[in-house]
Structures are given as C-alpha cells and as structure tokens.
Design a protein around this motif. Structure first.
Motif, PDB file in Angstrom:
ATOM      1  N   VAL A 114      27.084  84.492  77.443  1.00  9.91           N
ATOM      2  CA  VAL A 114      28.371  84.057  77.993  1.00  9.91           C
ATOM      3  C   VAL A 114      28.453  82.532  77.977  1.00  9.91           C
ATOM      4  O   VAL A 114      29.463  81.948  77.569  1.00  9.91           O
ATOM      5  CB  VAL A 114      28.563  84.592  79.431  1.00  9.91           C
ATOM      6  N   TRP A 115      27.363  81.894  78.391  1.00 11.30           N
ATOM      7  CA  TRP A 115      27.383  80.439  78.471  1.00 11.30           C
ATOM      8  C   TRP A 115      27.553  79.805  77.089  1.00 11.30           C
ATOM      9  O   TRP A 115      28.270  78.819  76.934  1.00 11.30           O
ATOM     10  CB  TRP A 115      26.107  79.936  79.143  1.00 11.30           C
ATOM     11  N   GLN A 152      32.732  82.405  87.573  1.00 11.93           N
ATOM     12  CA  GLN A 152      32.126  81.143  87.994  1.00 11.93           C
ATOM     13  C   GLN A 152      31.644  80.325  86.798  1.00 11.93           C
ATOM     14  O   GLN A 152      31.729  79.094  86.784  1.00 11.93           O
ATOM     15  CB  GLN A 152      30.964  81.413  88.937  1.00 11.93           C
ATOM     16  N   ALA A 153      31.145  81.019  85.795  1.00 12.78           N
ATOM     17  CA  ALA A 153      30.693  80.319  84.590  1.00 12.78           C
ATOM     18  C   ALA A 153      31.882  79.647  83.902  1.00 12.78           C
ATOM     19  O   ALA A 153      31.793  78.488  83.478  1.00 12.78           O
ATOM     20  CB  ALA A 153      30.009  81.296  83.637  1.00 12.78           C
ATOM     21  N   MET A 154      32.994  80.359  83.812  1.00  9.82           N
ATOM     22  CA  MET A 154      34.195  79.793  83.189  1.00  9.82           C
ATOM     23  C   MET A 154      34.679  78.584  83.995  1.00  9.82           C
ATOM     24  O   MET A 154      35.063  77.558  83.433  1.00  9.82           O
ATOM     25  CB  MET A 154      35.309  80.850  83.157  1.00  9.82           C
ATOM     26  N   LEU A 155      34.651  78.727  85.300  1.00 11.76           N
ATOM     27  CA  LEU A 155      35.120  77.671  86.194  1.00 11.76           C
ATOM     28  C   LEU A 155      34.286  76.410  86.010  1.00 11.76           C
ATOM     29  O   LEU A 155      34.805  75.308  85.844  1.00 11.76           O
ATOM     30  CB  LEU A 155      35.008  78.187  87.634  1.00 11.76           C
ATOM     31  N   ASP A 183      17.489  67.239  88.971  1.00 14.96           N
ATOM     32  CA  ASP A 183      18.105  66.726  90.186  1.00 14.96           C
ATOM     33  C   ASP A 183      19.606  66.490  90.018  1.00 14.96           C
ATOM     34  O   ASP A 183      20.368  66.655  90.966  1.00 14.96           O
ATOM     35  CB  ASP A 183      17.415  65.408  90.562  1.00 14.96           C
ATOM     36  N   GLY A 184      20.010  66.124  88.816  1.00 11.42           N
ATOM     37  CA  GLY A 184      21.425  65.828  88.593  1.00 11.42           C
ATOM     38  C   GLY A 184      22.259  67.036  88.215  1.00 11.42           C
ATOM     39  O   GLY A 184      23.443  66.910  87.936  1.00 11.42           O
ATOM     40  N   GLU A 206      24.731  75.370  86.755  1.00  8.22           N
ATOM     41  CA  GLU A 206      24.161  74.822  85.518  1.00  8.22           C
ATOM     42  C   GLU A 206      22.660  75.134  85.472  1.00  8.22           C
ATOM     43  O   GLU A 206      22.111  75.462  84.420  1.00  8.22           O
ATOM     44  CB  GLU A 206      24.358  73.307  85.561  1.00  8.22           C
ATOM     45  N   LEU A 207      22.014  75.052  86.630  1.00  7.88           N
ATOM     46  CA  LEU A 207      20.585  75.369  86.699  1.00  7.88           C
ATOM     47  C   LEU A 207      20.339  76.824  86.356  1.00  7.88           C
ATOM     48  O   LEU A 207      19.395  77.172  85.636  1.00  7.88           O
ATOM     49  CB  LEU A 207      20.053  75.085  88.109  1.00  7.88           C
ATOM     50  N   GLN A 208      21.212  77.675  86.873  1.00 12.08           N
ATOM     51  CA  GLN A 208      21.018  79.099  86.613  1.00 12.08           C
ATOM     52  C   GLN A 208      21.127  79.400  85.119  1.00 12.08           C
ATOM     53  O   GLN A 208      20.328  80.151  84.568  1.00 12.08           O
ATOM     54  CB  GLN A 208      22.048  79.913  87.400  1.00 12.08           C
TER      55      GLN A 208
END
Lengths: 430, 430
Positions: free
Chosen positions: A174-175, A208-211, B156-157, B162-164
């Motif tokens: 998806v990402w 949430q990924a789209m957002l 950290d940033g 995004e981490l997931q």
C-alpha cells in the motif's frame, strides 16, 4: 508487561464483531437513504448477495454459524449518541445539516431488518426484504462481513509470525502505491473501499496511510465511521440502486425511459455543487447522455463506474461541449476497479481537459493478491444488489455486459428502450 | 485500552538502554575470552573503534552525552543469575560445561573496564585499555551502541506512521530474502549480525523470522542473549583478534611466523569437532595454509572472512586434497559481507564438493538500504579492533588490502614474514 485486564476482557468476547457501527458504511448509502426516505419510503425491495466469482466457494470457506453470528450482531446495532451528533452536526461537502431532523429521528430508531440465509451448493443465498430505506442499509455491512469472514478463515491457519509478515508485506505494498501517487499533480483521490475491504482495521490503516502519505491529495473516505474517527471528509454521492429501483417501478416503457432522469431530478432538488454527480452507465452512458435534459448538463460532474474509463470520460467531455458547457469547469470521477497504474494513466490523459478525481476501492483496501498460497486472500467480485422493487425485477445493463444483471427478457426490453447495442466485454476483477 | 501502568513505567526510564545484558554479545567472544583467560590472562591490550566509512560523520550524528549514557550503562551490567545458569548448564556444540568453573566465577564478577571517548573532527575516538579478557568484551556492545544511536538519530525525526511503514518495508525485505533461501538445498545458515545490527529488537525479530521461515536450515545465532531467549543454538568459534594479539606479542620474526599456529594449537587443546574451524586470512590465506602443520589439516573446517570467497574456498579445498584430506568431510563457512544472491551462488558452486555454511551478518540484521532519504539508515563499515598488545602495535593483512590495519612499516614486515604479495582490492560495504 502483559495487561492482564485487557487480555481477560478480550477472552470474554463471544464474537469478534466485523461491523461495530451502523455508520461503518458508505456515505452515499446515507445520502441515498435520506432521498429514498423522502421520495419513495413505501417501496418494498429485495436485495440479494451475488458472488460473481463463482470459483470461490463461499459456503465451503465460511462457517454458517459464524456468518449468522455476525449478521445477528449487525441487527443488534443502533446509532450511538456520538454518531448521531456527528451526522447531525458535521459539515458534509461544505453544507451543515445535510441530514434533516425527520430522517435523523428515523435513523436513530432504526434496527436493520431480518435476513434470509440459506446454503445453495457451495454458495450462500443471502437476501433482505422489506422497506427500501431499511433494506438498502444491509448492502455494505453484508459484503464487508462476507469478505472478512473469508479472510479470517484463511488467516486462522497462520502462525503469529507469519501473520506479522503478511501484514508487513501488505503495508509495504500500500505504501509503495501511495509513494507512486505522491508525485501525480494534480491529484484528488478518496477511499471507496469499504464493501470489499480485507477488514475494518485494515481499511482504517489504509486511510491513515493515505492521509499521512498524500496530505491534501487525499480527499477523504466513503466510510462514515472512519471519516468521523480520523476527522477526514466523508465522500460519496449516489449509486445504481436509485435508477434500478425507479426503473423497476415504471409502469410502461415511456415511464421506464424517464426513470433515470427522475432519479436525478429528485436529487437536483435536494443537493447542489459537488453532490451533483451524474452516474450515467446504469443503462448505457452514451444513450443516457444523448437523451438527457439540458439542466443535467449544468451538473458538476460524472462518475465513471464501468466500461473503458477513458472512452466514457471522452463521451462525457464531448457531451458537455455539445451542450455548451466547459469541461474544464467539470469533474470526472473514476471509481471502477482502479489501481495505481490506471490512476496515473487517466490522470495524465485528462489533465488540462477536465478536473479528475478517483474513488479507489478494493485494490486499495484489499490488495492481498499473491501474499498467501493459492492466492486465497485475493479479492473477488462480490456484490449485493436490489433485485426487485414492489415485486418487479430490477435490471442493470452497465457499460460492460459482464456487470449486467436481471432476467434475460427484461434485459432485452431495457436494451430496446434505452437503445443499447453491442457493448465491449471487459473482465471484472473486483 | 491503554495500560496506564506500562505507560507510566516507560516514562520513568532515564535512558532506553541499547545493550541490556553482558551476554548480548557474540558467542565466539566468550569462547575466545575463556581461551585468553586461560592462556594469556596478563596481556595488556588496547581496542579502538575504527569507522572505515569516513563519509559518515558519527560525531555529528550522535550526541556525545547519549553515547556516554549508553556506554556507562554497559559498565553497570553484570551477569544475571539466569544468564550464568544458561552459560554453565547449556549444551554448546554438543558439549556440556563448555565454560569452566574458574572462568564462570571470573565472568560472574566482571564489570567492563573504563572507556576513553573523545571527539576528533566529525568522528569519535573511542578506546578501551586494560587486561585482554576484560577489554575484548567491549567490542560487540560498543559497535552495537554506535550503530543503534546513529539509527535512532535518524528515526527521531519520523512520525509514528512513517515508522510503521519503515519497519513493514524492512520486514518484507527480510522475509523475501528468507523465502528465496527456503528453496536452497542443502543449506545451513546462522545469524552473525550482532555487531552492526539496526537494533537489538530488530535482530531478535530477524532471528525469529529465520527460525519460522527456514526451520532446520537456520542453525542458530551468534548472539548469546537471543540464543538463550529464543532457545536456538549459539554459534561461533574464533576471530582475528587471537592471531593479531599473539603476533603482536612475538619477540622476533621467527616467533611472528609461528604465532598464528600457536593460536590454533591452544585452541586445539581446548576444543574439538565443529569448534575446530580455521580462520586463515589474518596474514593471507594461501601462505597460512601452505605453511600449516599437518595436524591443522585434520580440523573440521575453514571460515572465509575476506577476499573473493569462491577463490578462498577453492584454495581450502585444494589444500585439503594436497594434505590427503577429503573435502567432502570438511566444512567451509562463509561470513564476509553476505547477502542472498551470494549465498545462493556459493551454495550452488560448492554443492557436492564440500559442506558449506553461512554466517549472515549485517545484511541480515541491518538492511535498511534505500528506505529513508539520503540512505541515512544504510549500514556502514564500523569495526572495533585490538590495536596494541603489551605496547606493540597489532597488524592485520587479510585477503583484501581494504581490510588491512596497522602501522605501515609493520604491515611491510608482516607481508615479508608471511610472504604476502599482491592482493586483489575489493570494496568493503559492511
């Protein structure tokens, strides 16, 4: 550290409900429901589940007892106070009080009507009969339940770790799609994937990924519950069931020919701006537009939901021009079987000619293709449609004969009345 | 449901320790430590951190205060009761009581000695001086701390989501590698990735992935803590630091020429079977084997850790044959800069000729290449080596001059003594 209380609490569940809210449904269902509640409240309809991918033996895969538990759970749901407040108080498409007090009062007291479930060979017969505004609300949760139960049956045999990797793979997929969309300029895209989603939690993750990944290019979700919780726009206008039922209620061929326009005439009275979106393909896009009254050319846009999307968009653009309208001021919404390649292609093809949006469905919220053996989690083409109204069968022709439905003689009659000739046959994946 | 107690507990941490156990280290370190404790306990050594990838400005990326906190935390660690029980009671390589009571008693009372940390330009000078058996145990935790702190500075940033996705991508990558290895037959592969891992939790995850994905083909991990917790084999034998320090202690050229064999002579007395693995490349593989005593040809295998691996394996096979040994009864262990393609290639190339195993390191436990902008999480070549013994500098030649270290005049002397001529220069990635 194990949270013992949470663990004990989870063990106490009788079932793990798939649908936990009456607004875990598509926004356009509620808009249409209000329209039906106002204009055709006494219509008796039957909705029926249709598995267009017959090689998937749903009745072998899904336990009947579990299916009944999930459906019974949905019948126990009613609108919560917070949900009601959101529907009454929120701004939808820039408009306050989209849902009128009389409709909200009815909705607050609603429980979904009974269902009829029977095994037929390796498929389930699942039908809903009763008053149109009540029965129509079964469509989305019924589809979501069947899709998720089929997925659960597959996941049941997997280890904890295998599951983690499966979701990691699906998330990565998806990402990567979202990252490809990031560079498309301009872009407006919404989640339309409730009905054939892998699961509620997965759809919520995708939103949430789209957002996070697309920012303002992500215009919202069709799912009201997720829209409420994630504070994004609820998206959607209307669907084929309106012209299908209006058409089935027509007394003669002349009334039948008028029916699709009557739907939009009723809609015209209720809505304006971005909610005035034509869905022209129920009985053939070309004929529908050729015979459309002039006031319809003033509407904001067209949604393309079957046939070759570029061809249909070209028909719409030509039609607007023939009616003296500027396509640059219009919107074309693509919503049929989209995935990233097609989205990018269509976006480039019509950039500058008209405004383009996308309603991305199953291949956003259920692209688990190729991730487990025998492709047992791949999405398939399951629908739940109005099959009769006041005892008359419904008919859909669509711009792709693979999506047509209804009795053969009625299909012939509709084709004659709406002047539909040969059509291009396109495979229906989802 | 939020577990408030856990959340409050987590907030109370002064630091989030990177190394939480003295056995969060490579198994061969403990084997070598016991050997040193027995044979060379009074040697004074200095170990030093060397960043071979000088374009990574470690001192700009990592806060000195945080680095000190992590190193100080490691100095506060001592062997726990359970860890001690495991080391004393477990079977390693089929042998009970691998670690002798006098060594265990010493280890149970050990705290790691002081470190010296200083910023030099955009790099850190990090050195450890003292008794060899104590100082040597700094190598692995020091590397792991620097690698993970550099990663944390980048992470950290990043947002929660995004981490997931980052970890989902990394998991998918590891899993796809494992799936490719699944079909390799026969295969024996171990995790050697402690020192340059992305993080402890990530290495632990990778080990579980190997365990579930490869079954018996996964032979274990070099990490003692993970081996204990996940109940897999602890894997490893010996490393370059033994010949390097023995060589540095040699009084003249004749003693220097003997030094690498003395190491293995000491080892021969202590270990048998699969622990008798020759690491021949410290001062050039070809010369080492040409001059080796016959008893060494009786050892079980050879570990290839530099130069072109196929060439080195061919040298080993030819050598065994020249000494009347059957390579089919022997084992070649590859452990230098491996990734899946190379593993599959080497496995095919030597199938039927000899037994092949793999020690898969950094590209198992830290393949975050290309996953964040500027490739800021890509692994790099960081080492921590013995640089002197009793005041004499150490030297390593290796089969790749890019991995050589020591003062230039000493390198020349070693090359002369060990008869090393021109060598192929190969890029060192990790």
């Amino acid at each position: 550290m194990v949270d013992i209380a949470t663990r004990v609490y989870n063990h106490k569940w009788k079932i793990d409900p798939i649908v936990r809210s009456l607004i875990d449904t598509d926004f356009y269902k509620l808009l249409m429901c209000q329209s039906v509640f106002r204009n055709k409240p006494d219509t008796e309809v039957a909705f029926s589940l249709i598995n267009r991918t017959t090689r998937i033996p749903l009745a072998d895969l899904i336990d009947e007892g579990e299916l009944r538990e999930q459906l019974d759970h949905i019948r126990s749901l009613s609108l919560s106070r917070g949900e009601s407040t959101w529907l009454r108080g929120n701004t939808f498409y820039g408009k306050r009080q989209m849902f009128r007090p009389d409709f909200m009062e009815w909705f607050e007291n609603l429980r979904l009507p009974a269902y009829h479930l029977e095994r037929r060979g390796d498929q389930y017969e699942l039908t809903f009969e009763g008053s149109w505004p009540e029965v129509m609300l079964w469509e989305i949760p019924a589809l979501a339940v069947l899709m998720e139960l089929r997925g659960r049956a597959v996941l049941d045999g997997m280890g904890r770790f295998e599951l983690q990797v499966l979701y990691a793979q699906a998330m990565t997929r998806v990402w990567e799609k979202i990252e490809r969309l990031r560079d498309v300029e301009p872009l407006g895209i919404a989640d339309f994937g409730t009905r054939r989603r892998h699961s509620f939690l997965w759809q919520d993750w995708c939103v949430q990924a789209m957002l996070e990944g697309l920012g303002k290019k992500f215009t919202g979700t069709s799912n009201c519950l997720i829209a409420m919780r994630r504070e994004v726009e609820a998206i959607g206008t209307n669907a084929h069931e309106l012209p299908m039922v209006y058409a089935a209620l027509a007394q003669d061929d002349a009334a039948l020919a008028r029916a699709p326009y009557e739907v939009l005439s009723d809609w015209h009275e209720e809505h304006e701006g971005n909610l005035r979106i034509i869905l022209p393909d129920t009985y053939g896009t070309q004929g529908f537009l050729d015979n459309a009254p002039d006031w319809l050319a003033g509407w904001t846009g067209i949604r393309i939901d079957s046939g070759d999307p570029a061809t249909a968009a070209r028909i719409a653009i030509d039609w607007w021009q023939s009616r003296g309208e500027d396509p640059k001021q219009k919107r074309v919404i693509f919503s049929d079987g989209l995935d990233v390649d097609k989205i990018i292609e269509l976006s480039r093809q019509f950039a500058g000619e008209t405004n383009v949006s996308f309603g991305w469905g199953t291949l956003l919220t259920n692209d688990f293709r190729g991730l487990v053996p025998d492709d047992a989690l791949a999405p398939f083409s399951l629908v739940c449609k109005a099959v009769s109204a006041n005892g008359h069968p419904t008919v859909k022709l669509s711009d792709n004969p693979e999506k047509a439905m209804g009795p053969a003689d009625e299909i012939d009659r509709y084709k004659r009345v709406f002047g539909v000739g040969d059509q291009q046959r396109l495979e229906v994946l989802v």
